[in-house]
Design an enzyme around this catalytic site. Structure first.
Site, PDB file in Angstrom:
ATOM      1  N   TYR A   1       2.071   7.199  -5.655  1.00 24.00           N
ATOM      2  CA  TYR A   1       2.605   5.902  -6.065  1.00 24.00           C
ATOM      3  C   TYR A   1       2.848   5.828  -7.572  1.00 24.00           C
ATOM      4  CZ  TYR A   1       1.089   4.314  -1.430  1.00 24.00           C
ATOM      5  OH  TYR A   1       0.915   4.166  -0.080  1.00 24.00           O
TER       6      TYR A   1
ATOM      7  N   HIS B   1       8.690  -2.806   5.323  1.00 24.46           N
ATOM      8  CA  HIS B   1       9.392  -3.071   4.065  1.00 24.46           C
ATOM      9  C   HIS B   1      10.710  -3.809   4.288  1.00 24.46           C
ATOM     10  CE1 HIS B   1       7.209   0.455   1.824  1.00 24.46           C
ATOM     11  NE2 HIS B   1       6.390  -0.487   2.258  1.00 24.46           N
TER      12      HIS B   1
ATOM     13  N   HIS C   1       9.171   5.019   8.817  1.00 26.62           N
ATOM     14  CA  HIS C   1       7.790   4.558   8.717  1.00 26.62           C
ATOM     15  C   HIS C   1       7.664   3.376   9.664  1.00 26.62           C
ATOM     16  CE1 HIS C   1       6.964   6.222   4.398  1.00 26.62           C
ATOM     17  NE2 HIS C   1       6.772   7.124   5.341  1.00 26.62           N
TER      18      HIS C   1
ATOM     19  N   GLU D   1      12.804   5.818   0.006  1.00 27.11           N
ATOM     20  CA  GLU D   1      12.230   4.875   0.964  1.00 27.11           C
ATOM     21  C   GLU D   1      12.770   3.463   0.756  1.00 27.11           C
ATOM     22  OE1 GLU D   1       7.823   3.247   2.392  1.00 27.11           O
ATOM     23  OE2 GLU D   1       8.003   5.152   1.328  1.00 27.11           O
TER      24      GLU D   1
ATOM     25  N   ASP E   1       5.047  -6.719   1.208  1.00 24.80           N
ATOM     26  CA  ASP E   1       4.638  -5.375   1.590  1.00 24.80           C
ATOM     27  C   ASP E   1       3.146  -5.265   1.928  1.00 24.80           C
ATOM     28  OD1 ASP E   1       4.362  -2.676   2.028  1.00 24.80           O
ATOM     29  OD2 ASP E   1       4.650  -2.079  -0.050  1.00 24.80           O
TER      30      ASP E   1
ATOM     31  N   ASP F   1      11.394   2.037   6.271  1.00 26.31           N
ATOM     32  CA  ASP F   1      10.074   1.470   6.563  1.00 26.31           C
ATOM     33  C   ASP F   1      10.271   0.102   7.217  1.00 26.31           C
ATOM     34  OD1 ASP F   1       7.620  -0.155   6.150  1.00 26.31           O
ATOM     35  OD2 ASP F   1       6.909   1.636   5.108  1.00 26.31           O
TER      36      ASP F   1
ATOM     37  N   HIS G   1       1.102  -3.979   5.262  1.00 27.41           N
ATOM     38  CA  HIS G   1       1.232  -3.395   6.590  1.00 27.41           C
ATOM     39  C   HIS G   1       0.203  -3.966   7.556  1.00 27.41           C
ATOM     40  CE1 HIS G   1       3.248   0.531   4.957  1.00 27.41           C
ATOM     41  NE2 HIS G   1       3.754  -0.570   4.423  1.00 27.41           N
TER      42      HIS G   1
ATOM     43  N   HIS H   1       8.961   6.420  -3.329  1.00 25.45           N
ATOM     44  CA  HIS H   1       9.381   5.061  -3.627  1.00 25.45           C
ATOM     45  C   HIS H   1      10.303   5.138  -4.840  1.00 25.45           C
ATOM     46  CE1 HIS H   1       5.561   3.088  -1.680  1.00 25.45           C
ATOM     47  NE2 HIS H   1       6.228   3.876  -0.851  1.00 25.45           N
TER      48      HIS H   1
ATOM     49  N   HIS I   1       4.506  12.757   1.066  1.00 21.92           N
ATOM     50  CA  HIS I   1       4.744  11.500   0.359  1.00 21.92           C
ATOM     51  C   HIS I   1       4.347  11.660  -1.101  1.00 21.92           C
ATOM     52  CE1 HIS I   1       4.958   7.281  -0.599  1.00 21.92           C
ATOM     53  NE2 HIS I   1       5.128   6.917   0.657  1.00 21.92           N
TER      54      HIS I   1
ATOM     55  N   ARG J   1      -2.881   7.781  -6.501  1.00 23.83           N
ATOM     56  CA  ARG J   1      -3.000   6.986  -7.728  1.00 23.83           C
ATOM     57  C   ARG J   1      -3.159   7.851  -8.967  1.00 23.83           C
ATOM     58  NH1 ARG J   1      -1.012   2.145  -6.159  1.00 23.83           N
ATOM     59  NH2 ARG J   1      -1.985   1.500  -4.197  1.00 23.83           N
TER      60      ARG J   1
ATOM     61  N   GLU K   1       1.929   4.158   9.319  1.00 21.80           N
ATOM     62  CA  GLU K   1       1.145   3.918   8.103  1.00 21.80           C
ATOM     63  C   GLU K   1       0.319   2.637   8.289  1.00 21.80           C
ATOM     64  OE1 GLU K   1       3.867   5.602   4.504  1.00 21.80           O
ATOM     65  OE2 GLU K   1       4.381   3.636   5.282  1.00 21.80           O
TER      66      GLU K   1
END
Length: 278
Positions: free
Chosen positions: A70, A179, A211, A142, A224, A176, A226, A107, A67, A37, A256
């Site tokens: 975000y 996703h 993923h 992704e 989205d 993913d 998980h 992403h 990764h 973040r 994930e």
């Protein structure tokens, strides 16, 4: 042998991640390059990298997936957002060369009401800015759930980005399962059809990682969220079919799933290895 692991904390460095992977019978892993973040990145310690290489060889770890945070949005409406994304992206790729030949996942971004076509152009432009001929890292776009204005919820959108990138050999896709399920691709009842569509639009040769996640939402929810393997709407049997599919089995799989401790990942890895005959 199945290449499977989970998302690990990078706080203690590369060697610690290799040891955490070993503790749950994983032979790959994923981690955030920096605060997911935020924008700060911990300096890379050459001694830690050297120790990691030894630990990774002992565990049979040959590849991992980094990764992006975000906060990266190369399709942002504001120039400062796009500049931050490009700067962070370029810095991450430079840092990745401390561990050559690995993969970096991101992403694609959200067009923020500018429209999908504009967003696609901006993402491709950012990739053309940061990708270098000499880099050894493969950058993965992704697949997304298609919530809000995010790009990548359809295979065609990822293909359109890749078509506009000059150094295509440095690109791939990370699929993913949560996703694409949330995006409307029914991998539970029509995995063959989904893979055929992916192959026709993007090309299975471009698929470099998966993923592996269950979903808390029904097919096509575009949300989205998980779920642990077998505890969501996709189900264990369908996800086991992904892991054992002849066209996918050679790929690295990254969990994930929502667990507070490594024990949850260890069980999922053991269950998936069992269905793979290991």
């Amino acid at each position: 042998m199945l290449t499977i692991g989970c998302h690990l904390s990078s706080a203690k460095g590369y060697e610690a991640m290799a040891k955490d992977a070993a503790s749950i019978n994983a032979n790959t892993f994923q981690f955030f390059t920096r605060n997911p973040r935020g924008g700060k990145a911990k300096p890379i310690d050459p001694d830690d990298v050297a120790a990691f290489e030894v630990a990774a060889q002992q565990q049979g770890i040959t590849r991992f997936l980094a990764h992006a945070p975000y906060t990266l949005n190369p399709a942002g409406a504001e120039e400062r957002v796009r500049e931050f994304a490009a700067m962070t992206f370029a810095d991450d790729l430079a840092r990745m060369e401390a561990t050559p030949g690995q993969m970096y996942n991101f992403h694609p971004g959200s067009h923020v009401k500018q429209g999908v076509d504009v967003g696609i152009e901006l993402i491709a432009s950012a990739l053309n800015q940061v990708l270098k001929p000499e880099q050894t890292t493969t950058v993965l776009l992704e697949t997304m759930a298609g919530k809000g204005t995010e790009i990548g919820g359809r295979f065609e959108e990822l293909a359109a980005i890749m078509d506009r990138v000059e150094l295509k050999d440095h690109l791939g896709v990370c699929l993913d399962t949560c996703h694409i399920w949330d995006g409307g691709y029914d991998i539970a009842q029509n995995l063959e059809g989904v893979l055929e569509e992916f192959d026709q639009i993007i090309g299975l040769d471009r698929l470099k990682a998966i993923h592996l996640n269950d979903s808390k939402n029904p097919l096509g929810a575009h949300k989205d969220r998980h779920a642990a393997i077998g505890e969501g709407c996709i189900g264990f049997e369908a996800l086991a079919s992904v892991v054992t599919h002849p066209a996918l089995r050679h790929l690295p799989f990254f969990l994930e799933t929502p667990h507070d401790t490594l024990d949850g990942y260890a069980k999922e890895i053991a269950d998936l290895r069992a269905v793979a005959g290991e």
